[in-house]
Scaffold this motif. Structure first.
Motif, short mmCIF file in Angstrom:
data_model
loop_
_atom_site.label_atom_id
_atom_site.label_comp_id
_atom_site.label_asym_id
_atom_site.label_seq_id
_atom_site.Cartn_x
_atom_site.Cartn_y
_atom_site.Cartn_z
N ARG A 32 0.83 -1.22 0.00
CA ARG A 32 0.00 0.00 0.00
C ARG A 32 0.86 1.26 0.00
O ARG A 32 0.49 2.26 -0.61
CB ARG A 32 -0.95 0.01 1.19
N VAL A 62 -2.64 0.66 -9.02
CA VAL A 62 -3.88 -0.11 -9.00
C VAL A 62 -3.59 -1.59 -8.75
O VAL A 62 -4.31 -2.26 -8.02
CB VAL A 62 -4.67 0.11 -10.31
N ALA A 65 -2.75 -1.95 -5.02
CA ALA A 65 -3.86 -1.64 -4.11
C ALA A 65 -5.15 -1.55 -4.94
O ALA A 65 -5.66 -0.46 -5.18
CB ALA A 65 -3.59 -0.35 -3.35
N PRO A 66 -5.67 -2.69 -5.38
CA PRO A 66 -6.80 -2.68 -6.32
C PRO A 66 -8.10 -2.11 -5.76
O PRO A 66 -8.98 -1.75 -6.53
CB PRO A 66 -6.97 -4.16 -6.68
N ASP A 67 -8.20 -1.98 -4.45
CA ASP A 67 -9.43 -1.46 -3.86
C ASP A 67 -9.37 0.03 -3.54
O ASP A 67 -10.32 0.59 -3.01
CB ASP A 67 -9.78 -2.25 -2.60
N GLU A 68 -8.28 0.69 -3.88
CA GLU A 68 -8.13 2.12 -3.60
C GLU A 68 -8.79 2.95 -4.70
O GLU A 68 -8.31 3.00 -5.83
CB GLU A 68 -6.65 2.52 -3.47
N ALA A 69 -9.87 3.62 -4.35
CA ALA A 69 -10.63 4.41 -5.33
C ALA A 69 -9.80 5.55 -5.92
O ALA A 69 -9.94 5.86 -7.10
CB ALA A 69 -11.89 4.96 -4.67
N ARG A 72 -7.77 4.29 -8.93
CA ARG A 72 -8.66 4.02 -10.08
C ARG A 72 -9.17 5.33 -10.68
O ARG A 72 -9.29 5.47 -11.88
CB ARG A 72 -9.85 3.18 -9.64
N TRP A 92 -13.76 2.54 -14.64
CA TRP A 92 -14.32 3.18 -13.45
C TRP A 92 -15.66 2.56 -13.06
O TRP A 92 -15.89 2.26 -11.90
CB TRP A 92 -14.47 4.68 -13.67
N PHE A 95 -15.23 -0.90 -11.56
CA PHE A 95 -14.68 -0.75 -10.21
C PHE A 95 -15.77 -0.33 -9.22
O PHE A 95 -15.83 -0.80 -8.09
CB PHE A 95 -13.54 0.26 -10.20
N ARG A 96 -16.65 0.56 -9.64
CA ARG A 96 -17.70 1.09 -8.77
C ARG A 96 -18.91 0.16 -8.66
O ARG A 96 -19.86 0.45 -7.95
CB ARG A 96 -18.15 2.46 -9.26
N GLY A 97 -18.88 -0.97 -9.38
CA GLY A 97 -19.95 -1.95 -9.26
C GLY A 97 -21.13 -1.70 -10.19
O GLY A 97 -22.20 -2.30 -10.00
#
Length: 179
Positions: A32, A62, A65-69, A72, A92, A95-97
């Motif tokens: 991280r 990314v 740390a793939p979960d860091e908004a 992204r 994007w 990533f945001r679902g």
């Protein structure tokens, strides 16, 4: 941050260590921490208009740390700036679902439901703070959703008119009323 605020990214890049920092024993920092370094480097490279190098740095951030908004977000903005709008928006949204294969109407509805709006933002955010504010993420959500709404509309439009043309030329099924 100060050099970036003074619009001196080349100088800031020279002062940035050439690689992610290590501790005094030469042990690599946690992923991280390295990701933050790659993100910072990527942002500086974008400001210096070195987009290919910036993309490599942001992709590495990314990856680490793939979960860091924030990472992204920066990568999506880079792709947008480089003219790779579909890649920017798709990365994007996924990533945001959000769905990557919805209809134009679905994207329009989702964009309308996205909050907070800039007017709803609590307190001003400095562009150099390094933090991604909820209103910034929502603004990119709306941009990407509207982009995909337009994209899907352009894909759906010819099919709609092809079907209408078939009906007009009498190839519709018997018993179906035409309006």
């Amino acid at each position: 941050d100060a050099l970036l605020c003074l619009e001196r990214p080349a100088e800031a890049l020279r002062l940035l260590p050439p690689a992610p920092p290590a501790d005094e024993d030469g042990v690599a920092v946690p992923p991280r921490t390295a990701a933050r370094w790659y993100n910072n480097r990527g942002c500086l490279l974008v400001c210096a208009s070195l987009l290919a190098e910036a993309e490599a740095a942001l992709l590495r951030a990314v990856e680490l740390a793939p979960d860091e908004a924030e990472y992204r977000f920066n990568l999506s903005l880079l792709h947008w700036r480089a003219g790779e709008r579909r890649q920017a928006c798709e990365g994007w949204l996924v990533f945001r679902g959000h769905p990557a294969d919805a209809t134009a109407a679905t994207y329009r509805r989702l964009a309308g439901e996205t909050t907070p709006r800039a007017a709803d933002a609590e307190g001003a955010q400095s562009h150099a703070s390094g933090a991604l504010h909820a209103s910034q993420a929502a603004a990119l959500d709306r941009l990407a959703l509207r982009y995909f709404e337009e994209l899907r509309s352009s894909e759906e439009f010819p099919g709609y008119w092809d079907a209408r043309r078939e009906v007009a030329h009498g190839s519709h099924e018997p018993g179906i009323a035409l309006y």
